[in-house]
Design an enzyme around this catalytic site. Structure first.
Site, PDB file in Angstrom:
ATOM      1  N   ASP A 197       0.900  -1.149   0.000  1.00  0.00           N
ATOM      2  CA  ASP A 197       0.000   0.000   0.000  1.00  0.00           C
ATOM      3  C   ASP A 197       0.935   1.194   0.000  1.00  0.00           C
ATOM      4  OD1 ASP A 197      -1.430   2.265   0.814  1.00  0.00           O
ATOM      5  OD2 ASP A 197      -2.960   1.020   1.759  1.00  0.00           O
ATOM      6  N   HIS A 198       1.038   1.882  -1.142  1.00  0.00           N
ATOM      7  CA  HIS A 198       2.118   2.878  -1.249  1.00  0.00           C
ATOM      8  C   HIS A 198       1.976   4.014  -0.229  1.00  0.00           C
ATOM      9  CE1 HIS A 198      -0.671   5.210  -3.788  1.00  0.00           C
ATOM     10  NE2 HIS A 198       0.097   6.246  -3.537  1.00  0.00           N
ATOM     11  N   HIS A 260      -5.841   2.744   1.491  1.00  0.00           N
ATOM     12  CA  HIS A 260      -5.153   3.965   1.901  1.00  0.00           C
ATOM     13  C   HIS A 260      -5.822   4.639   3.114  1.00  0.00           C
ATOM     14  CE1 HIS A 260      -3.114   3.218  -1.732  1.00  0.00           C
ATOM     15  NE2 HIS A 260      -3.829   3.961  -2.547  1.00  0.00           N
TER      16      HIS A 260
HETATM   17  C1  BG6 Z   1      -3.861   4.856  -6.031  1.00  0.00           C
HETATM   18  C2  BG6 Z   1      -5.249   4.950  -6.585  1.00  0.00           C
HETATM   19  O1  BG6 Z   1      -3.732   3.736  -5.219  1.00  0.00           O
HETATM   20  O2  BG6 Z   1      -3.570   6.023  -5.267  1.00  0.00           O
HETATM   21  C3  BG6 Z   1      -5.396   6.197  -7.433  1.00  0.00           C
HETATM   22  O3  BG6 Z   1      -5.518   3.799  -7.373  1.00  0.00           O
HETATM   23  C4  BG6 Z   1      -4.987   7.417  -6.658  1.00  0.00           C
HETATM   24  O4  BG6 Z   1      -6.734   6.339  -7.908  1.00  0.00           O
HETATM   25  C5  BG6 Z   1      -3.620   7.228  -6.020  1.00  0.00           C
HETATM   26  O5  BG6 Z   1      -4.958   8.521  -7.556  1.00  0.00           O
HETATM   27  C6  BG6 Z   1      -3.303   8.380  -5.079  1.00  0.00           C
HETATM   28  O6  BG6 Z   1      -1.988   8.260  -4.634  1.00  0.00           O
HETATM   29  P1  BG6 Z   1      -1.144   9.541  -4.221  1.00  0.00           P
HETATM   30  O7  BG6 Z   1       0.151   8.997  -3.726  1.00  0.00           O
HETATM   31  O8  BG6 Z   1      -1.030  10.373  -5.448  1.00  0.00           O
HETATM   32  O9  BG6 Z   1      -1.951  10.230  -3.146  1.00  0.00           O
END
Ligand code: BG6
Length: 524
Positions: A197-198, A260
């Site tokens: 989960d980044h 997230h």
């Molecule tokens: C991804 C989603 O996991 O996270 C995207 O699939 C979203 O829809 C993105 O735009 C948002 O990530 P960050 O790091 O730009 O907040």
């Protein structure tokens, strides 16, 4: 007027560099977007910092036929584009590119994986050695890839460790998540599986635990006695771009809340773990999700809001509505916005609402957690008490990564005038160093065998137990009118009403960028 009291890091945060053991990194989906935009630039940075072992080898695997030279050229332009002219260093690239190899393979064909095993051995001096597999592919390919790895005997740990990183979505609901986990478990043991989960790799997200548990000031007031409500926001100005096909199936609830936002909720609400190790931290997070009671249909109707953007304006640009986006049905009911209220039924949090919201094409791109404290009793300010603002601690994930604490102060002068001011800590100013990208952190952790920032199977399932009833109620009760918010706005009106019922309100999405103080006056 905003008063900023700047915080500056007082200790030089020098830490020993983590360095991964030599291994073969196999990227499935090597010509895809994720590899180009995130994984290659991250690996290149790790190599530059000396955190990737010199002896490590990277094998890109995809179905396109090309040789290693062509693959290297493709990756070079991708990394160049991701870093920009200023940061791209041709000499550094030449050194890194020596590690890159390519293996063409129909990922759906298990018999081709024997060839991959032979290639790994050939590049690795005749042994499989340590291996990190990365599924950077659409979700439909995950099961065939796992099956191929299993068939070719590539998951075993006899000649070195073997780990696999899997991207979300981890299923579409509880049943499919369990089925997926069962399939993966046929080939890999749980300790080998890294569900990424980044958000958890973002420095500012990791800092939540340090802020809470590393400071004596905050933890004693981090509970229902002092906190009125908590807002968790992940707002984006971007639309769905070319991901219409995926998004039509996913929607904002699956795409952002089930992972997230649930992770952010757990970090802000969890009890202290006994150590920063993978199971101690993950156990405490799972406790939070398990302490939330899944919603009944009536609660879903009262405590959730879905929205979809219509056309509108973002900055100077007129943008189309969701239903006009490529690969989206003209009568689509997919939600691009969700707001929901969750209650954590334990001694620390009973009675405190946690409001989550996320949406595409909103007024500003903001990811933050805002903790609102209770309004203090204010007989001293009788008559104008409503103008004294309660304290808010905002943990800003993006932009202006940092933390601000708002409180009231006396404005200098003969009148008793109060002004809401902010103590403002910004990462960039305090540390004056490049903040690592989330994928860099997470790749390095997986290479080092640290699963703290990855989701365990029971964690995935605990989240789906909360999301499933919402999906089911929404399925039975189609939304009334979509689209219900204009691109470039703060979101649907119903989301404001959700909080207004409890006497609360969302922070304006622009709050952290243009902070306007609230003033009040009491005559002495
Ligand atoms: C991804 C989603 O996991 O996270 C995207 O699939 C979203 O829809 C993105 O735009 C948002 O990530 P960050 O790091 O730009 O907040």
């Amino acid at each position: 007027m905003t008063i900023n009291i700047e915080a500056v890091a007082t200790k030089s945060g020098e830490s020993a560099l983590a360095k991964a053991e030599a291994c073969v990194i196999v990227i499935f989906g090597a010509t895809g977007d994720l590899t180009k935009r995130k994984l290659m630039p991250a690996l290149c940075h790790l190599a530059r910092k000396g955190e990737l072992s010199e002896a490590s080898i990277i094998i890109g695997v995809d179905r396109e036929t090309m040789d290693t030279d062509k693959f290297r050229a493709l990756m070079q332009s991708a990394v160049h584009e991701a870093k920009g002219d200023q940061l791209f260093d041709a000499e550094e690239w030449r050194h890194f590119a020596q590690k890159l190899n390519y293996f063409a393979c129909d990922l759906k064909e298990p018999s081709r994986y024997g060839g991959l095993a032979a290639r790994i051995q050939e590049l690795n001096g005749g042994t499989l050695g340590n291996r990190l597999y990365y599924c950077a592919t659409p979700p439909t390919l995950v099961e065939p890839i796992i099956a191929g790895i299993g068939t070719a005997g590539l998951a075993g740990e006899a000649s070195g460790w073997s780990r696999i990183i899997i991207e979300k979505p981890f299923g579409r609901d509880l049943a499919s998540a369990q089925a997926l986990s069962d399939t993966i478990a046929l080939v890999f043991m749980e300790h080998q599986i890294y569900r990424i989960d980044h958000y958890l790799g973002k420095e500012t997200v990791q800092n939540i635990l340090v802020f809470r548990f590393g400071n004596a000031l905050f933890e004693p007031v981090w509970n229902r006695n002092h906190i009125d409500y908590v807002e968790i926001t992940a707002a984006e100005t971007l639309g769905i771009g070319h991901r219409g096909g995926y998004y039509e199936e996913a929607g904002a609830l699956r795409d952002m809340v089930t992972n997230h936002l649930m992770q952010l909720l757990a970090l802000i609400a969890m009890e202290p773990p006994i150590a920063f190790d993978a199971d101690a931290v993950r156990d405490k997070k799972i406790q939070v999700w398990r302490t939330i009671k899944p919603m009944t249909a009536a609660e879903v109707a009262a405590k959730t809001v879905r929205g979809q953007y219509g056309s509108g304006q973002i900055d100077q640009d007129v943008v189309p509505g969701y239903r006009e986006e490529p690969s989206v049905a003209s009568d689509s009911n997919t939600e691009t916005y969700v707001a929901a209220e969750f209650r954590i039924e334990n001694w620390r949090w009973a009675g405190v609402p946690f409001y989550l919201r996320t949406g595409k094409r909103l007024a500003r791109g903001v990811t933050e957690l805002a903790v609102h404290f209770k309004r203090p009793p204010q007989p001293l300010f009788a008559g104008k008490t409503e103008l004294i603002e309660p304290n808010v601690i905002a943990l800003r994930i993006h932009p202006n990564e940092g933390i601000d604490i708002s409180f009231d102060a006396k404005q200098p002068g003969s009148e008793m005038q109060t002004v809401n001011v902010q103590m403002d800590f910004r990462y960039q100013q305090a540390f004056n160093m490049r903040i690592p990208e989330a994928y860099e952190t997470l790749l390095l952790d997986a290479l080092c065998g640290d699963a703290t920032l990855f989701t365990r199977r029971d964690g995935v399932e605990a989240q789906w137990r909360l999301i499933d009833p919402i999906l089911e109620s929404w399925r039975q009760q189609p939304p009334e009118t979509l689209p219900n918010y204009a691109a470039g706005s703060e979101g649907p009106k119903a989301a404001d009403e959700l909080l207004a019922r409890n006497g609360h309100k969302w922070r304006l999405l622009g709050t952290q960028l243009t902070n306007t103080p609230q003033t009040g006056t009491t005559k002495q």
